[in-house]
Write an enzyme that holds these catalytic residues in place. Structure first.
Site, PDB file in Angstrom:
ATOM      1  N   HIS A 133       0.814  -1.093   0.086  1.00  0.00           N
ATOM      2  CA  HIS A 133       0.072  -0.151  -0.182  1.00  0.00           C
ATOM      3  C   HIS A 133       0.938   1.132   0.066  1.00  0.00           C
ATOM      4  CE1 HIS A 133      -3.083   2.841   0.993  1.00  0.00           C
ATOM      5  NE2 HIS A 133      -2.588   3.264   1.982  1.00  0.00           N
ATOM      6  N   GLU A 170     -10.899   2.256   3.162  1.00  0.00           N
ATOM      7  CA  GLU A 170      -9.426   1.452   3.465  1.00  0.00           C
ATOM      8  C   GLU A 170      -9.714   0.263   4.069  1.00  0.00           C
ATOM      9  OE1 GLU A 170      -6.925   4.557   5.418  1.00  0.00           O
ATOM     10  OE2 GLU A 170      -6.306   5.195   3.511  1.00  0.00           O
ATOM     11  N   ASP A 180     -11.631   2.437   7.124  1.00  0.00           N
ATOM     12  CA  ASP A 180     -11.018   3.749   7.483  1.00  0.00           C
ATOM     13  C   ASP A 180     -11.465   4.661   6.093  1.00  0.00           C
ATOM     14  OD1 ASP A 180     -10.039   5.965   9.026  1.00  0.00           O
ATOM     15  OD2 ASP A 180      -8.114   5.340   8.181  1.00  0.00           O
TER      16      ASP A 180
HETATM   17 MN    MN Z   1      -6.154   4.349   7.325  1.00  0.00          MN
END
Ligand code: MN
Length: 429
Positions: A146, A212, A247
């Site tokens: 990521h 996320e 998130d």
């Molecule tokens: Mn995050």
């Protein structure tokens, strides 16, 4: 009546409660949550087996949960904080005792039909709540793929990882007040962003709403004293359990605001967590080795043994009135920095951690494009739209979309899962 002690994780255990094939909640799981009975009922600490929630306050009142440090208030408080305030001993007792009570060969609860009908409630008749009063929330950035992907998009592949990344688990302090339980929908956030780099910023609804894919952990009582460190050896003694964590992020707001102090309004409008906290004890059989860390990390970040966990993760998008498309399949084991390292790093300066703090992994991306944990990566900054099964495509998340995340681990015929975490995006206000 059998009183033989069998470990709660034993794959051979079976329950007298029906567990549908493929359920995330066999007798080996027994997670913790907080639920309210629909149609008027108390909020209580609950566990789950198959499709049934188990009201622990009812079992306590019936004298089936007896442990010197366990009292009624811990099970009727609307959050799990009191249950874990004194560390792992009480929840560990409760899970082991539940395992005994639910075993096929134990009639203590099974044969008391009135009590069974009072204590066991179908999940469709329970409204699950936010499991914790979350004190502090910290978000890490621990998936190498990521961090690399984001670095490639916003800088260049040769310098994708910033100089500190391989030396410490990068993180930031998030906002606890806007953490919401699964099923709570929210409005698309508004903010300031800069669609045209050569023009002034504008205000309006974010055009780049993203998810996320993360896993969070909840801390037991930490070292309560300011100034004390938690080592990587001790760290897992301070981890009660894990949740799925979405998130939510507004990429355009984030991109404009983050210099020089990091994420702010692009991140703090909502984060969704799953209602069932799966204990670290239940996940014990799914430990795996982490990646070799090169360059070697400083001594306080070194660790012994397997501290990563093999948990399969997936993300689905459901357009309004449409069908779900799974857009990502990833795994919790794809982290470069594990939870023990995160906690050791978090406290190495003397920062104290409390019972009920939430620490999240950061977006978990695998090394193939179908395993990336955000739309930013899946659509590569909006340049490669993701096709949906029912027609249409997405660069980011649109109004009316529901995003659902699931996670489970599986070995030796036992599947330990989290259920799901979901939320629908409503139009901006
Ligand atoms: Mn995050």
């Amino acid at each position: 009546m059998s009183t033989t002690k069998i470990p709660a994780n034993d794959p051979a255990l079976r329950s007298w409660v029906d567990v549908p094939a493929g359920s995330d909640f066999p007798i080996q799981n027994l997670p913790f949550g907080v639920g309210e009975r629909l149609g008027g009922g108390d909020v209580a600490t609950m566990s789950r087996i198959g499709d049934m929630c188990i009201d622990l306050s009812v079992l306590f009142d019936a004298g089936l949960l007896e442990f010197e440090e366990l009292d009624r208030e811990m099970l009727s408080y609307s959050k799990l904080n009191d249950l874990i305030l004194f560390g792992p001993r009480i929840p560990r007792y409760v899970r082991q005792r539940l395992s005994e009570l639910l075993r096929t060969d134990n009639g203590e609860l099974r044969d008391n039909h009135a009590l069974v009908s009072e204590a066991l409630v179908h999940i469709d008749r329970v409204d699950m709540q936010l499991p914790f009063l979350i004190g502090d929330y910290t978000d890490f950035y621990s998936s190498r793929q990521h961090a690399y992907n984001v670095g490639c998009m916003f800088r260049d592949p040769a310098n994708a990882l910033l100089p500190n990344w391989l030396h410490l688990p990068v993180g930031y302090h998030g906002r606890a007040s806007s953490i919401i339980e699964s099923g709570v929908d929210f409005h698309r956030p508004c903010g300031q962003f800069k669609p045209n780099p050569d023009a002034a910023p504008v205000f309006g609804p974010t055009r780049q709403l993203d998810f996320e894919l993360e896993v969070g952990f909840i801390t037991h009582i930490g070292k309560p004293l300011l100034g004390e460190r938690i080592s990587t050896d001790e760290a897992e003694d301070h981890i009660f359990g894990l949740v799925l964590f979405n998130d939510w992020s507004a990429r355009d707001i984030q991109a404009w605001e983050y210099v020089p102090l990091g994420p702010f309004l692009g991140k703090n409008f909502a984060s969704s967590i799953s209602p069932w906290v799966v204990t670290l004890d239940a996940l014990e059989p799914f430990r795996v080795a982490g990646p070799k860390q090169d360059p070697p990390v400083l001594p306080y970040l070194q660790y012994e043994g397997k501290k990563h966990f093999d948990i399969q993760l997936e993300v689905g998008i459901i357009p309004d009135g449409g069908t779900e498309t799974v857009v990502s399949r990833s795994n919790f084991k794809h982290l470069y920095w594990n939870m023990a390292q995160q906690l050791a790093h978090h406290t190495v300066n003397g920062c104290n951690v409390n019972a009920g703090d939430l620490m999240a992994s950061g977006t978990i991306s695998g090394d193939t494009p179908d395993s990336y944990g955000s739309m930013l990566e899946l659509s590569w900054k909006g340049t490669k739209p993701v096709k949906l099964d029912g027609g249409g495509e997405r660069k980011f998340i649109e109004d009316g979309d529901t995003v659902v995340m699931r996670g489970h681990a599986e070995a030796n015929g036992v599947r330990i899962g989290f259920g799901d975490v979901r939320a629908k995006v409503l139009p901006a206000l």
